[in-house]
Design an enzyme around this catalytic site. Structure first.
Site, PDB file in Angstrom:
ATOM      1  N   HIS A 131       0.849  -1.212   0.000  1.00 47.54           N
ATOM      2  CA  HIS A 131       0.000   0.000   0.000  1.00 47.54           C
ATOM      3  C   HIS A 131       0.874   1.248   0.000  1.00 47.54           C
ATOM      4  CE1 HIS A 131      -3.996   1.893   1.217  1.00 47.54           C
ATOM      5  NE2 HIS A 131      -3.140   2.902   1.206  1.00 47.54           N
ATOM      6  N   HIS A 154       1.188   5.383  -2.001  1.00 46.60           N
ATOM      7  CA  HIS A 154       0.615   6.392  -2.913  1.00 46.60           C
ATOM      8  C   HIS A 154       1.775   7.065  -3.635  1.00 46.60           C
ATOM      9  CE1 HIS A 154      -3.565   6.484  -1.181  1.00 46.60           C
ATOM     10  NE2 HIS A 154      -2.902   5.864  -0.208  1.00 46.60           N
ATOM     11  N   GLN A 206     -10.073   9.479  -4.802  1.00 50.85           N
ATOM     12  CA  GLN A 206      -9.717  10.169  -3.544  1.00 50.85           C
ATOM     13  C   GLN A 206     -10.819  11.087  -3.015  1.00 50.85           C
ATOM     14  OE1 GLN A 206      -6.183  10.825  -1.620  1.00 50.85           O
ATOM     15  NE2 GLN A 206      -8.060  11.026  -0.431  1.00 50.85           N
ATOM     16  N   HIS A 217      -9.922   2.003   0.581  1.00 53.50           N
ATOM     17  CA  HIS A 217      -9.613   2.744   1.804  1.00 53.50           C
ATOM     18  C   HIS A 217     -10.893   2.707   2.632  1.00 53.50           C
ATOM     19  CE1 HIS A 217      -6.092   4.152  -0.296  1.00 53.50           C
ATOM     20  NE2 HIS A 217      -5.702   4.881   0.743  1.00 53.50           N
ATOM     21  N   GLU A 260     -11.117   4.795   7.366  1.00 55.12           N
ATOM     22  CA  GLU A 260      -9.877   5.421   7.853  1.00 55.12           C
ATOM     23  C   GLU A 260     -10.245   6.695   8.610  1.00 55.12           C
ATOM     24  OE1 GLU A 260      -6.980   6.695   4.976  1.00 55.12           O
ATOM     25  OE2 GLU A 260      -5.389   6.821   6.480  1.00 55.12           O
ATOM     26  N   ASP A 280       2.355   3.283   2.900  1.00 55.21           N
ATOM     27  CA  ASP A 280       1.275   4.239   2.617  1.00 55.21           C
ATOM     28  C   ASP A 280       1.778   5.531   1.995  1.00 55.21           C
ATOM     29  OD1 ASP A 280      -1.334   5.150   2.420  1.00 55.21           O
ATOM     30  OD2 ASP A 280      -1.595   5.554   4.548  1.00 55.21           O
ATOM     31  N   TRP A 297       0.105  13.793   3.834  1.00 53.89           N
ATOM     32  CA  TRP A 297      -0.416  13.023   4.967  1.00 53.89           C
ATOM     33  C   TRP A 297       0.692  12.580   5.919  1.00 53.89           C
ATOM     34  CZ3 TRP A 297      -2.093  12.429  -0.082  1.00 53.89           C
ATOM     35  CH2 TRP A 297      -3.422  12.830  -0.319  1.00 53.89           C
TER      36      TRP A 297
HETATM   37 FE   FE2 Z   1      -3.701   4.968   1.757  1.00 52.50          FE
END
Ligand code: FE2
Length: 422
Positions: free
Chosen positions: A64, A66, A159, A217, A220, A316, A322
């Site tokens: 996982h 991005h 997203q 996702h 979360e 991630d 993030w």
């Molecule tokens: Fe994610």
């Protein structure tokens, strides 16, 4: 007559077995595949390497990441609150400036970083809420560019939600037509609970229509009423897609009351879906609205693992809106997982190594090409450690990375020289 039998023999490998014991063996490689594994291979090779009983395991699996947002931290501004939602807002600004070259450059830089740290299989989510699908086009090109040294899977990730804007669903479907490996979603970010449930059903319909996997996702958020995981599990059971389905993050699961969590666990066992926890990111993103006590915000990793469900760990984010840190090392991820999930028993620490190797391979459906087994592609890593425990404790250097029998990367561990202790 030549004495050559193999192209390469790795001598004195401390090979990790399925039982999590290790044994010292030689590994012969020929024609990019594992040709033999034996305590003593009485043969010659073009090349031999003495590994001096260092740990040899299959490569790490980054289940996982991005890649489209990686290396953009601080652009156009820093995430001051540290929350998921401020991160989405900042990314919403940054993604207006995406170009294909921008995404490709950053993605390849991260994939090289991963490869050097022992990752040869990586699953990236790509934001497909942006009308030009620039990031997706770039990552499809990247997948082709790196295919000889990195097996990259792409998840079409809406997203901004599927129903927040009219164009998002057609964009998601266009992404699937362009040829991604999995369809994603973000039900907890949809406007209403009903939209979230509808989005999960839509994702399953699309997966069946385009014959792809699912990686959502899911929940979360710290909201104990965010309960889309049960919808995902029910859809997995009813469609029979089970192990092609993955629920990523599921952090709200850590906040559910135990009576509900127990009921949910039984449903999850029936569903046989995969789970991905991202301990580096969720320990920092979650709990931001708590005063004290503060929640850890990572899903129930230990309990899922104890129930025999397939759990892997992902990195991630790396330097993005993030998460402003990150090195690409899966050993960092496992190390954090051991702490936050309290997986400190010896078998639990071994399980955390599985969560960055074989469990991730199961999530990515890599069965035919993963594992150090005669006949399979010779993909393996040599770790400066003598056990999985040792590797995680020290976050050891990955000395060699072999890709299809060829040395892809070599890292020399740092040497420290003391002059004097005075
Ligand atoms: Fe994610």
């Amino acid at each position: 007559m030549s004495n050559k039998n193999y192209e390469l023999i790795l001598r004195n490998c401390r090979l990790l077995q399925a039982t999590h014991k290790t044994e010292i063996v030689d590994i012969a490689i020929d024609d990019s595949k594992i040709a033999a594994i034996s305590p003593d291979i009485p043969a010659f090779a073009d090349q031999e390497l003495d590994l001096q009983e260092k740990l040899v395991t299959p490569p790490f699996v980054e289940s996982h990441i991005h890649l489209d947002s990686a290396l953009t931290a601080g652009e156009p501004r820093w995430n001051q609150s540290g929350t998921l939602f401020e991160g989405i807002e900042i990314w919403g600004n940054r993604k207006q400036k995406l170009t294909i070259e921008d995404v490709k450059k950053r993605a390849i830089e991260i994939l090289k970083l991963q490869a050097q740290k022992g990752v040869l299989f990586s699953r990236t989510h790509v934001d497909v809420s942006e009308p030009t699908l620039t990031a997706l086009q770039a990552l499809l090109e990247v997948k082709e560019t790196v295919k000889n040294w990195m097996n990259l899977q792409i998840v079409a990730f809406p997203q901004d939600g599927i129903y927040s804007q009219h164009e998002n669903l057609p964009l998601l479907e266009t992404a699937l037509q362009l040829g991604v490996d999995a369809v994603g979603g973000i039900p907890h970010y949809e406007f209403t609970r009903e939209d979230g449930v509808k989005s999960v059903h839509q994702i399953f319909e699309l997966a069946e229509k385009y014959d792809c996997s699912i990686d959502i996702h899911c929940d979360e958020i710290d909201d104990d009423q965010s309960r889309f995981l049960e919808v995902v599990a029910a859809c997995a059971i009813r469609t029979g897609l089970s192990n092609r389905v993955t629920a990523s993050h599921t952090t709200a699961f850590a906040s559910y009351n135990n009576a509900y969590a127990e009921k949910l666990m039984s449903l999850l066992e029936k569903s046989k879906i995969n789970f991905i926890a991202n301990p580096l990111i969720n320990i920092t993103l979650q709990g931001r609205t708590d005063i004290y006590p503060k929640r850890r915000g990572v899903t129930r990793v230990k309990e899922l693992w104890q129930r025999g469900l397939n759990v892997s760990f992902g990195h991630d984010c790396i330097l993005d809106p993030w998460y402003s840190l990150g090195t690409g090392s899966m050993l960092d991820v496992a190390y954090m997982g051991v702490h936050i999930c309290q997986m400190t028993g010896m078998t639990e620490i071994d399980a955390c190594y599985q969560m960055i190797t074989s469990n991730g391979a199961r999530t990515l459906n890599l069965a035919d090409r993963y594992g150090i087994v005669v006949g399979k592609p010779a993909n393996l890593i040599v770790v400066e450690a003598d056990s999985c425990f040792d590797a995680i404790r020290k976050r050891s250097t990955i000395k060699y990375v072999f890709n299809h029998g060829k040395l892809l990367a070599e890292t020399t561990p740092a040497k420290i020289k003391f002059s004097s202790f005075g």
